[in-house]
Design a protein around this motif. Structure first.
Motif, PDB file in Angstrom:
ATOM      1  N   GLY A  59       0.787  -1.229   0.000  1.00 50.15           N
ATOM      2  CA  GLY A  59       0.000   0.000   0.000  1.00 50.15           C
ATOM      3  C   GLY A  59       0.811   1.267   0.000  1.00 50.15           C
ATOM      4  N   ALA A  60       2.153   1.152   0.087  1.00 51.00           N
ATOM      5  CA  ALA A  60       3.012   2.329   0.147  1.00 51.00           C
ATOM      6  C   ALA A  60       4.407   1.934  -0.312  1.00 51.00           C
ATOM      7  CB  ALA A  60       3.048   2.882   1.570  1.00 51.00           C
ATOM      8  N   ASP A  61       5.277   2.935  -0.423  1.00 51.66           N
ATOM      9  CA  ASP A  61       6.677   2.653  -0.763  1.00 51.66           C
ATOM     10  C   ASP A  61       7.477   2.224   0.452  1.00 51.66           C
ATOM     11  OD1 ASP A  61       6.683   3.355  -3.592  1.00 51.66           O
ATOM     12  OD2 ASP A  61       6.343   5.408  -2.916  1.00 51.66           O
ATOM     13  N   LEU A  62       7.068   2.724   1.628  1.00 51.31           N
ATOM     14  CA  LEU A  62       7.823   2.434   2.840  1.00 51.31           C
ATOM     15  C   LEU A  62       6.885   2.478   4.035  1.00 51.31           C
ATOM     16  CD1 LEU A  62      11.329   3.683   3.739  1.00 51.31           C
ATOM     17  CD2 LEU A  62       9.480   4.180   5.346  1.00 51.31           C
ATOM     18  N   VAL A  63       7.083   1.552   4.978  1.00 51.94           N
ATOM     19  CA  VAL A  63       6.245   1.470   6.175  1.00 51.94           C
ATOM     20  C   VAL A  63       7.146   1.333   7.401  1.00 51.94           C
ATOM     21  CG1 VAL A  63       4.391   0.260   7.366  1.00 51.94           C
ATOM     22  CG2 VAL A  63       4.439   0.294   4.871  1.00 51.94           C
ATOM     23  N   VAL A  64       6.874   2.132   8.424  1.00 52.19           N
ATOM     24  CA  VAL A  64       7.528   1.997   9.729  1.00 52.19           C
ATOM     25  C   VAL A  64       6.467   1.501  10.705  1.00 52.19           C
ATOM     26  CG1 VAL A  64       8.692   3.191  11.612  1.00 52.19           C
ATOM     27  CG2 VAL A  64       9.184   3.824   9.236  1.00 52.19           C
ATOM     28  N   SER A  65       6.735   0.399  11.399  1.00 45.80           N
ATOM     29  CA  SER A  65       5.705  -0.189  12.256  1.00 45.80           C
ATOM     30  C   SER A  65       6.303  -0.684  13.560  1.00 45.80           C
ATOM     31  CB  SER A  65       5.012  -1.348  11.531  1.00 45.80           C
ATOM     32  OG  SER A  65       5.954  -2.329  11.143  1.00 45.80           O
ATOM     33  N   GLY A  66       5.459  -0.758  14.582  1.00 45.82           N
ATOM     34  CA  GLY A  66       5.865  -1.270  15.884  1.00 45.82           C
ATOM     35  C   GLY A  66       4.663  -1.397  16.785  1.00 45.82           C
ATOM     36  N   ASN A  67       4.886  -1.929  18.000  1.00 43.95           N
ATOM     37  CA  ASN A  67       3.764  -2.138  18.924  1.00 43.95           C
ATOM     38  C   ASN A  67       3.630  -0.998  19.935  1.00 43.95           C
ATOM     39  OD1 ASN A  67       5.957  -2.623  20.530  1.00 43.95           O
ATOM     40  ND2 ASN A  67       5.421  -4.744  21.031  1.00 43.95           N
ATOM     41  N   ARG A  68       4.216   0.148  19.614  1.00 41.51           N
ATOM     42  CA  ARG A  68       4.070   1.349  20.419  1.00 41.51           C
ATOM     43  C   ARG A  68       4.205   2.554  19.504  1.00 41.51           C
ATOM     44  NH1 ARG A  68       9.325   0.813  24.141  1.00 41.51           N
ATOM     45  NH2 ARG A  68       8.860  -1.395  23.866  1.00 41.51           N
ATOM     46  N   PHE A  78      11.177  10.005  10.137  1.00 42.84           N
ATOM     47  CA  PHE A  78      10.155   9.603   9.169  1.00 42.84           C
ATOM     48  C   PHE A  78       9.536  10.834   8.494  1.00 42.84           C
ATOM     49  CE2 PHE A  78       5.694   8.614   8.169  1.00 42.84           C
ATOM     50  CZ  PHE A  78       5.870   7.537   7.316  1.00 42.84           C
ATOM     51  N   ASP A  79       9.239  11.863   9.297  1.00 38.31           N
ATOM     52  CA  ASP A  79       8.614  13.073   8.743  1.00 38.31           C
ATOM     53  C   ASP A  79       9.548  13.837   7.815  1.00 38.31           C
ATOM     54  OD1 ASP A  79       6.260  12.556  10.035  1.00 38.31           O
ATOM     55  OD2 ASP A  79       6.699  13.846  11.768  1.00 38.31           O
ATOM     56  N   ASP A 206      -0.899  -2.041  17.518  1.00 35.88           N
ATOM     57  CA  ASP A 206       0.199  -1.888  16.569  1.00 35.88           C
ATOM     58  C   ASP A 206       0.031  -0.577  15.825  1.00 35.88           C
ATOM     59  OD1 ASP A 206       1.602  -4.316  17.014  1.00 35.88           O
ATOM     60  OD2 ASP A 206       0.043  -5.401  15.935  1.00 35.88           O
ATOM     61  N   TYR A 207       1.162   0.079  15.574  1.00 38.34           N
ATOM     62  CA  TYR A 207       1.165   1.376  14.895  1.00 38.34           C
ATOM     63  C   TYR A 207       1.958   1.249  13.597  1.00 38.34           C
ATOM     64  CZ  TYR A 207      -0.339   3.087  19.467  1.00 38.34           C
ATOM     65  OH  TYR A 207      -1.023   3.296  20.636  1.00 38.34           O
ATOM     66  N   ALA A 208       1.438   1.849  12.535  1.00 40.14           N
ATOM     67  CA  ALA A 208       2.131   1.823  11.241  1.00 40.14           C
ATOM     68  C   ALA A 208       2.095   3.224  10.637  1.00 40.14           C
ATOM     69  CB  ALA A 208       1.462   0.825  10.302  1.00 40.14           C
ATOM     70  N   TYR A 209       3.240   3.603  10.041  1.00 37.68           N
ATOM     71  CA  TYR A 209       3.384   4.919   9.410  1.00 37.68           C
ATOM     72  C   TYR A 209       3.788   4.685   7.956  1.00 37.68           C
ATOM     73  CZ  TYR A 209       3.595   6.135  14.352  1.00 37.68           C
ATOM     74  OH  TYR A 209       3.311   6.253  15.687  1.00 37.68           O
ATOM     75  N   TYR A 210       2.945   5.133   7.028  1.00 42.76           N
ATOM     76  CA  TYR A 210       3.127   4.865   5.603  1.00 42.76           C
ATOM     77  C   TYR A 210       3.647   6.111   4.883  1.00 42.76           C
ATOM     78  CZ  TYR A 210       0.131   0.844   6.596  1.00 42.76           C
ATOM     79  OH  TYR A 210      -0.393  -0.307   7.117  1.00 42.76           O
ATOM     80  N   GLU A 224      18.189   1.064   4.830  1.00 45.01           N
ATOM     81  CA  GLU A 224      19.499   0.565   5.247  1.00 45.01           C
ATOM     82  C   GLU A 224      20.207   1.554   6.168  1.00 45.01           C
ATOM     83  OE1 GLU A 224      23.640  -1.073   3.183  1.00 45.01           O
ATOM     84  OE2 GLU A 224      21.860  -0.692   1.966  1.00 45.01           O
ATOM     85  N   SER A 225      20.067   2.842   5.884  1.00 38.31           N
ATOM     86  CA  SER A 225      20.761   3.849   6.692  1.00 38.31           C
ATOM     87  C   SER A 225      20.093   4.075   8.044  1.00 38.31           C
ATOM     88  CB  SER A 225      20.839   5.170   5.918  1.00 38.31           C
ATOM     89  OG  SER A 225      19.541   5.677   5.666  1.00 38.31           O
ATOM     90  N   HIS A 226      18.812   3.722   8.182  1.00 36.24           N
ATOM     91  CA  HIS A 226      18.091   3.961   9.437  1.00 36.24           C
ATOM     92  C   HIS A 226      17.728   2.670  10.174  1.00 36.24           C
ATOM     93  CE1 HIS A 226      17.544   7.809   7.347  1.00 36.24           C
ATOM     94  NE2 HIS A 226      17.283   8.351   8.521  1.00 36.24           N
ATOM     95  N   ARG A 227      18.107   1.537   9.633  1.00 35.96           N
ATOM     96  CA  ARG A 227      17.656   0.261  10.201  1.00 35.96           C
ATOM     97  C   ARG A 227      18.069   0.102  11.660  1.00 35.96           C
ATOM     98  NH1 ARG A 227      20.464  -4.125   7.265  1.00 35.96           N
ATOM     99  NH2 ARG A 227      19.106  -3.495   5.542  1.00 35.96           N
ATOM    100  N   ALA A 228      19.347   0.288  11.955  1.00 37.00           N
ATOM    101  CA  ALA A 228      19.836   0.068  13.320  1.00 37.00           C
ATOM    102  C   ALA A 228      19.161   1.002  14.311  1.00 37.00           C
ATOM    103  CB  ALA A 228      21.350   0.245  13.357  1.00 37.00           C
ATOM    104  N   GLU A 229      19.036   2.283  13.930  1.00 38.72           N
ATOM    105  CA  GLU A 229      18.416   3.276  14.802  1.00 38.72           C
ATOM    106  C   GLU A 229      16.978   2.897  15.129  1.00 38.72           C
ATOM    107  OE1 GLU A 229      16.835   7.886  14.422  1.00 38.72           O
ATOM    108  OE2 GLU A 229      18.159   7.047  12.880  1.00 38.72           O
ATOM    109  N   PHE A 230      16.224   2.485  14.110  1.00 35.01           N
ATOM    110  CA  PHE A 230      14.818   2.158  14.321  1.00 35.01           C
ATOM    111  C   PHE A 230      14.660   0.838  15.086  1.00 35.01           C
ATOM    112  CE2 PHE A 230      12.109   4.845  11.283  1.00 35.01           C
ATOM    113  CZ  PHE A 230      12.964   5.933  11.401  1.00 35.01           C
TER     114      PHE A 230
END
Length: 842
Positions: A59-68, A78-79, A206-210, A224-230
């Motif tokens: 549904g999007a090019d990129l999704v950030v998700s987590g349980n908080r 992300f913004d 669960d929260y998702a940001y598209y 790849e550049s933000h994986r560890a931080e997230f």
């Protein structure tokens, strides 16, 4: 060139009167090739469609998700991305449908923004997909609306708010089709989510940001550049490429299994080919000897019959490809309930080429085993009887062919599974099965010769002796029937283990209902309601959420930054849900240390108990210090004990247990576990709870287990459909081998008729022979399946091994009955005609 042309013409002329038999002999590989081509064509189309539809599925090019909710740092990163944004909050809760006076455990999705950016939400009516965001409206799963008889305009109560249903939801963005079996989706606008009062501390949310990105932004590079931080903030980044990989991985296991079943089917067919070629060459010995008398070299005679087998093998492979290409059209329909989208049915030339190459190579290799003996047939065989055999010395070429067959199968499995270890294990198991069945046949033939019952009846002695007489098919039939039986029985056993494991979760006094999200002041009233329905309170425990802050003198951030640390990220970053009690649960076992159940005074140190898997994930042991952030309050604790936890039954389990006297005043919610005696009680209890406490979720484990059973049945149906190829191939090998036996035994049967044997006696002789073959084949195959199933259950599926004998006995009876019936029917031509008439046609 003239010599090759001469040999080809000779091969064509020599095969004229036997082409019908040869085609029948080679037909056993058709189903194996068909299964292989059908499965690989389906998989190629699936991969292609995943590649084309992954963006619309995500549904999007990129999704950030987590349980908080995302932290300030994560949200800022992300913004900073250019392009359109949207958010989704997903939680499980109860829904009350007033018009039907029914409740249902549902999956609520609350959207903000114009999501999805790719693909579309399918609804009835169509405009409901856009209108549900403009007010207190809801889209409800189509199946649920049909089940409850709901219509647009009906109300649905979610938590403390009432929404108007404005349409049926026909698809669930980002979810496979089977997920709605557990909790049907309900879509609402996020601006009305707060009014439901469902999102509370401890809620399962669960929260998702598209994000929809411009074409010049590479989402994979950003990920790849933000994986560890997230990841350190317990947030996951998903991109379209990762969605493709996840979907492909999800179906790889099933595809590999079906390919293995197809390979077994193909090998069974090739076994039939080897047997058929062996008998065919036996019939051609006199012709080959004549060729040799006329001056033909052994290698030329070998080429003549290799050409015949190759051509007919190629014809059979092509027929299998055509059949497989037709079957793959139906596979998407058969697997539709397991797929997140509709799979195309276009022709896959890659699968066709692969099937042709594998079919030709394996068919020729199996044919070479009996064909190489043609080189050593002497011209003197023209003077010898057809049944007289020569003692052959060991032929190194045959050993080389055996090694080449094994290497070819191993290579194919390696390519299929991508793991040399897995390929070696399966190939070795296959080889062991072949050898086991072959040795069982040799042992049977030796035992009958060694302990022949000379005093038994004439009919029984004749039937027994047929098992080791010249041109017997004992080894071929036992291996082919036994292997087919092993495949079928293994499927039944594994299916039974899975279903038994699922049904066992709801057996006896096992709980089948869990209530969570219970506030402190609601616990007493819920216990009273539960008691009024005569339902036991199996568990009623408090749950406190907290974050891990530091352990063993280092902060979480320091641990996660240390790439040499022996810790598991899941243990460090997960939100901890802990309980407090003064006892070790009956489903736990203390494995190390001393369980401290009570903190006696406020100044005492706090000793906690950890699950051994969680402790291993943090690399902590007895006495180690752990600091927690309990909703803003730092709390230092020490590990006093480790527990092994049994997760198989449906009760609440906790990696972290605090003693009493510590967390009683912390913000918390409770969970209640009970057991309903029947469906009617479940419905009435659930309705009463939801009306009294809309924020409390009632999870009906019985319905979830029922849905899981349905899913397992669907998977089992697909597997059985493909396993049918192995079974049918085994039957074809059986029939062709028995027909070969008829041509070989015809003189013997005529001789028995001539000396006065009755039709009944000949039928009884054949029935005895094939009954024994069928019984031993089925028994050996079942023993192999029991061993294989135990290994799968013990080391792969991690299930308790138990056997349901009724299906196994049914398989044994069916295999023995079919073998005997086909063997008896095979004798009709001999017993219906006079001996003279039969001899004239031989």
């Amino acid at each position: 060139m003239n010599r090759v042309s001469f040999l080809i013409k000779t091969a064509i002329r020599d095969s004229r009167k036997d082409r019908g038999k040869l085609i029948m002999f080679m037909s056993s590989i058709i189903l194996g090739i068909a299964a292989l081509v059908a499965i690989n064509s389906f998989n190629d189309n699936l991969v292609r469609d995943i590649d084309n539809q992954a963006k619309s599925l995500l549904g999007a090019d990129l999704v950030v998700s987590g349980n908080r909710p995302a932290s300030e740092a994560v949200r800022a990163a992300f913004d900073s991305l250019p392009g359109e944004k949207a958010t989704e909050v997903e939680l499980f809760s109860m829904a009350y449908f007033g018009s039907a006076d029914e409740t249902q455990f549902v999956k609520i999705k609350a959207f903000e923004g114009n999501f999805p950016f790719y693909g579309e939400i399918l609804t009835d009516p169509e405009d409901a997909a856009g209108r549900f965001r403009s007010g207190p409206y809801a889209l409800v799963d189509e199946g649920l609306m049909i089940q409850m008889g709901l219509s647009p305009g009906d109300p649905v109560k979610l938590g403390e708010s009432i929404f108007e249903i404005i349409g049926q939801l026909k698809n669930d963005i980002g979810a496979a089709g089977i997920s709605s079996s557990f909790a049907p989706p309900v879509y609402i606008s996020s601006q009305y989510l707060e009014e439901t009062n469902l999102v509370q501390p401890g809620s399962l949310v669960d929260y998702a940001y598209y994000a929809k990105l411009p074409e010049d932004i590479d989402p994979d590079l950003w990920e790849e550049s933000h994986r560890a931080e997230f990841r350190n903030d317990n947030m996951r980044i998903s991109t379209v490429e990762e969605e493709k990989e996840d979907l492909n991985e999800a179906f790889d296991a099933l595809n590999n299994f079906l390919n293995l079943v197809a390979l077994v089917s193909l090998l069974l067919g090739c076994l039939g080919v080897a047997s058929s070629v062996f008998i065919y060459i036996k019939n051609k010995i006199s012709s080959i000897a004549v060729f040799r008398c006329l001056g033909m070299k052994g290698r030329d005679a070998f080429f003549i019959y290799l050409f015949q087998i190759f051509v007919l093998g190629a014809v059979s492979v092509i027929a299998g490809i055509i059949l497989g290409s037709a079957i793959q059209v139906f596979l998407p329909m058969i697997m539709s309930d397991l797929l997140p989208f509709e799979v195309s049915t276009s022709m896959s030339w890659g699968a066709i080429l692969e099937g042709f190459i594998i079919g030709i190579v394996i068919t020729v290799l199996f044919s070479l085993l009996p064909l190489v003996s043609v080189r050593k047939i002497s011209p003197l065989r023209t003077l010898r009887t057809g049944f007289e055999t020569e003692r052959e010395k060991g032929d190194p070429l045959k050993w080389a062919i055996h090694a080449l067959i094994f290497t070819t199968i191993l290579t194919f499995l390696w390519v299929l599974t991508g793991s040399l270890k897995d390929a070696s294990i399966f190939a070795s198991g296959l080889l062991a099965s072949f050898l086991g069945l072959y040795l069982a046949a040799r042992l049977l033939m030796w035992a009958i010769r060694r302990f022949f019952p000379v005093k038994w009846s004439f009919v029984f002695r004749q039937g027994l002796s047929n098992l080791y007489r010249p041109n017997n098919q004992t080894r071929t039939l036992l291996v082919s029937i036994g292997l087919g039986t092993a495949v079928l029985t293994t499927l039944f056993i594994i299916q039974g283990l899975l279903l038994e494991n699922v049904s066992g979760m709801d057996a006896g006094n096992q709980p089948n209902m869990i209530l969570y999200g219970i506030e402190r002041d609601q616990a007493e009233e819920l216990a009273r309601i539960t008691d009024s329905f005569d339902m036991p309170i199996i568990q009623q425990l408090p749950i406190v959420t907290m974050d891990l802050e530091a352990w063993k003198g280092r902060s979480k951030k320091e641990w996660l930054a240390d790439t040499t640390a022996n810790i598991r990220r899941w243990a460090a970053t997960r939100e901890a849900r802990v309980t407090y009690r003064d006892y070790v649960d009956a489903n736990e076992e203390l494995v190390e240390g001393t369980f401290v159940g009570t903190r006696k005074s406020p100044g005492d140190s706090i000793f906690i108990s950890l699950g051994e898997d969680y402790a291993r994930g943090l690399d902590v042991g007895i006495g180690d210090e752990i600091t927690w952030n309990v909703q803003g309050l730092r709390m230092k604790t020490y590990v006093s004990s480790l527990r092994s936890i049994e997760f198989r039954n449906m009760q609440a389990r906790f990696f972290i247990v605090f003693p009493t006297g510590v967390l009683e005043n912390a913000p918390q919610f409770q969970v209640l576990v009970t057991k309903s005696p029947d469906i009617a009680t479940t419905a009435a209890y659930r309705k009463t709870v939801v009306k009294a406490f809309p924020n409390v979720s009632v999870v009906d484990l019985a319905s979830i287990l029922s849905s899981l059973n349905e899913i397992l049945d669907k998977v089992s149906y697909v597997i059985k459909f493909m396993a049918a190829f192995s079974i049918l191939t085994g039957l074809i090998v059986l029939i062709s081998s028995l027909l070969l036996s008829k041509f070989q035994r015809i003189r013997e049967s005529v001789l028995l008729r001539t000396i006065g044997a009755s039709r009944k006696q000949i039928l009884s002789i054949n029935a005895t022979e094939y009954f024994l073959i069928g019984a031993l084949s089925a028994a050996t195959g079942i023993l192999i399946s029991l061993l294989g199933s135990w290994l799968l259950a013990r080391f792969q599926l991690e299930l308790d091994f138990s056997i349901r004998w009724l299906p196994i006995l049914a398989v044994f009876f069916i295999v023995v009955s079919l073998t005997t019936l086909i063997g008896v029917l095979n004798s009709r031509d001999v017993i219906r005609k006079s001996p003279l008439e039969v001899l004239r046609n031989v």
